[in-house]
Design a protein around this motif. Structure first.
Motif, mmCIF file in Angstrom:
data_model
loop_
_atom_site.group_PDB
_atom_site.id
_atom_site.type_symbol
_atom_site.label_atom_id
_atom_site.label_comp_id
_atom_site.label_asym_id
_atom_site.label_seq_id
_atom_site.Cartn_x
_atom_site.Cartn_y
_atom_site.Cartn_z
ATOM 1 N N ALA A 96 29.942 -28.720 -17.614
ATOM 2 C CA ALA A 96 29.322 -27.441 -17.993
ATOM 3 C C ALA A 96 29.909 -26.290 -17.178
ATOM 4 N N LYS A 97 30.124 -25.163 -17.848
ATOM 5 C CA LYS A 97 30.611 -23.959 -17.163
ATOM 6 C C LYS A 97 29.452 -23.071 -16.741
ATOM 7 N N GLU A 98 28.294 -23.307 -17.335
ATOM 8 C CA GLU A 98 27.092 -22.619 -16.892
ATOM 9 C C GLU A 98 25.886 -23.524 -17.110
ATOM 10 N N ALA A 99 24.849 -23.239 -16.316
ATOM 11 C CA ALA A 99 23.663 -24.091 -16.379
ATOM 12 C C ALA A 99 22.427 -23.215 -16.509
ATOM 13 N N ASP A 100 21.550 -23.581 -17.449
ATOM 14 C CA ASP A 100 20.286 -22.853 -17.555
ATOM 15 C C ASP A 100 19.293 -23.432 -16.540
ATOM 16 N N PHE A 101 18.116 -22.851 -16.487
ATOM 17 C CA PHE A 101 17.128 -23.269 -15.492
ATOM 18 C C PHE A 101 16.848 -24.770 -15.570
ATOM 19 N N ALA A 102 16.687 -25.269 -16.789
ATOM 20 C CA ALA A 102 16.330 -26.688 -16.962
ATOM 21 C C ALA A 102 17.410 -27.607 -16.391
ATOM 22 N N LEU A 103 18.669 -27.254 -16.614
ATOM 23 C CA LEU A 103 19.755 -28.097 -16.105
ATOM 24 C C LEU A 103 19.841 -28.010 -14.576
ATOM 25 N N VAL A 104 19.604 -26.808 -14.037
ATOM 26 C CA VAL A 104 19.613 -26.665 -12.576
ATOM 27 C C VAL A 104 18.500 -27.519 -11.972
ATOM 28 N N LYS A 105 17.324 -27.465 -12.582
ATOM 29 C CA LYS A 105 16.192 -28.251 -12.078
ATOM 30 C C LYS A 105 16.509 -29.745 -12.116
ATOM 31 N N GLU A 106 17.099 -30.176 -13.215
ATOM 32 C CA GLU A 106 17.493 -31.579 -13.341
ATOM 33 C C GLU A 106 18.512 -31.960 -12.258
ATOM 34 N N ALA A 107 19.462 -31.053 -12.037
ATOM 35 C CA ALA A 107 20.489 -31.306 -11.017
ATOM 36 C C ALA A 107 19.862 -31.396 -9.620
ATOM 37 N N LEU A 108 18.885 -30.533 -9.350
ATOM 38 C CA LEU A 108 18.227 -30.561 -8.034
ATOM 39 C C LEU A 108 17.427 -31.847 -7.847
ATOM 40 N N LEU A 109 16.854 -32.355 -8.936
ATOM 41 C CA LEU A 109 16.145 -33.642 -8.842
ATOM 42 C C LEU A 109 17.128 -34.765 -8.529
ATOM 43 N N GLU A 110 18.299 -34.715 -9.156
ATOM 44 C CA GLU A 110 19.341 -35.712 -8.865
ATOM 45 C C GLU A 110 19.774 -35.621 -7.400
ATOM 46 N N GLY A 111 19.953 -34.380 -6.939
ATOM 47 C CA GLY A 111 20.336 -34.174 -5.540
ATOM 48 C C GLY A 111 19.280 -34.725 -4.590
ATOM 49 N N THR A 112 18.030 -34.477 -4.927
ATOM 50 C CA THR A 112 16.912 -34.982 -4.124
ATOM 51 C C THR A 112 16.947 -36.503 -4.043
ATOM 52 N N ASN A 113 17.147 -37.145 -5.201
ATOM 53 C CA ASN A 113 17.172 -38.611 -5.230
ATOM 54 C C ASN A 113 18.300 -39.156 -4.372
ATOM 55 N N SER A 114 19.406 -38.439 -4.379
ATOM 56 C CA SER A 114 20.541 -38.881 -3.582
ATOM 57 C C SER A 114 20.242 -38.781 -2.080
ATOM 58 N N ILE A 115 19.594 -37.685 -1.689
ATOM 59 C CA ILE A 115 19.219 -37.509 -0.274
ATOM 60 C C ILE A 115 18.243 -38.610 0.148
ATOM 61 N N LYS A 116 17.267 -38.889 -0.723
ATOM 62 C CA LYS A 116 16.278 -39.922 -0.407
ATOM 63 C C LYS A 116 16.928 -41.297 -0.291
ATOM 64 N N ALA A 117 17.847 -41.590 -1.201
ATOM 65 C CA ALA A 117 18.499 -42.905 -1.187
ATOM 66 C C ALA A 117 19.372 -43.048 0.050
ATOM 67 N N ARG A 118 20.157 -42.032 0.316
ATOM 68 C CA ARG A 118 21.083 -42.121 1.443
ATOM 69 C C ARG A 118 20.338 -42.116 2.780
#
Ligand SMILES: [Mg+2]
Length: 196
Positions: A96-118
């Motif tokens: 994606a070249k741009e992200a709307d709010f929903a995609l950013v939120k989804e991405a932040l949830l993925e980032g969160t899961n990665s921090i928790k796992a690591r």
């Protein structure tokens, strides 16, 4: 809408803000850790600055480069955690070249899961997860992002650390804000400013 230029701007803004709060981050980490968080984050985002002049053809490509840079430049526990978050955010953004709010939120949830796992961590342990997770789960478009982030950072003050170096301080970790929570709020605040 988050564009590639907006993402770059958020990272530049993060670097400026990390630099201006470097001593605070150091002092907090000195109180309940080893005192290197300000220096590590400063070094990491200085390195991120140097990759922002390059061209990227997607949000994913930029985020992945940021993640790899932070992993190699930020020492301590924070480097791999932030690094892995950006790499997972990159996967969520993809081409994606741009992200709307929903995609950013989804991405932040993925980032969160990665921090928790690591970090093998959960919310409530007085870590950066205490900012990332509740923010990513509860934020709605148009909210006052900064006030939510500040509130989450303040909440870590009363927590007792049960993860990471701060956990050695036990009860004495209470009364100090978690430095990783503060640096996370700086990053997320800068990012959300660009999402709008
Ligand atoms: Mg430290």
């Amino acid at each position: 809408m988050l564009t590639i230029d907006g993402f770059k701007q958020a990272l530049r803004h993060t670097q400026t803000e990390i630099e201006s709060q470097k001593d605070t981050l150091t002092d907090l980490d000195r109180a309940i850790g080893d005192g290197d968080h300000g220096i590590n984050m400063s070094r990491g985002f200085e390195a991120v600055l140097s990759i922002l002049d390059e061209d990227y053809d997607s949000l994913g490509a930029l985020s992945k480069k940021v993640g790899m840079t932070l992993m190699s430049k930020v020492g301590g526990a924070a480097g791999p955690l932030y690094g892995s978050a950006f790499v997972k955010i990159a996967a969520a953004f993809g081409d994606a070249k741009e992200a709307d709010f929903a995609l950013v939120k989804e991405a932040l949830l993925e980032g969160t899961n990665s921090i928790k796992a690591r970090g093998k961590s959960e919310a409530g342990q007085k870590t950066m997860v205490d900012v990332w997770e509740p923010f990513a789960l509860n934020v709605d478009e148009g909210d006052n992002y900064d006030s939510q982030l500040n509130e989450l950072v303040q909440k870590t003050e009363d927590m007792i650390a049960t993860k990471g170096r701060a956990s050695y301080f036990g009860e004495n970790s209470r009364g100090t804000i978690d430095p990783g929570a503060l640096s996370s709020s700086i990053l997320l605040s800068a990012l959300m400013k660009e999402v709008g």
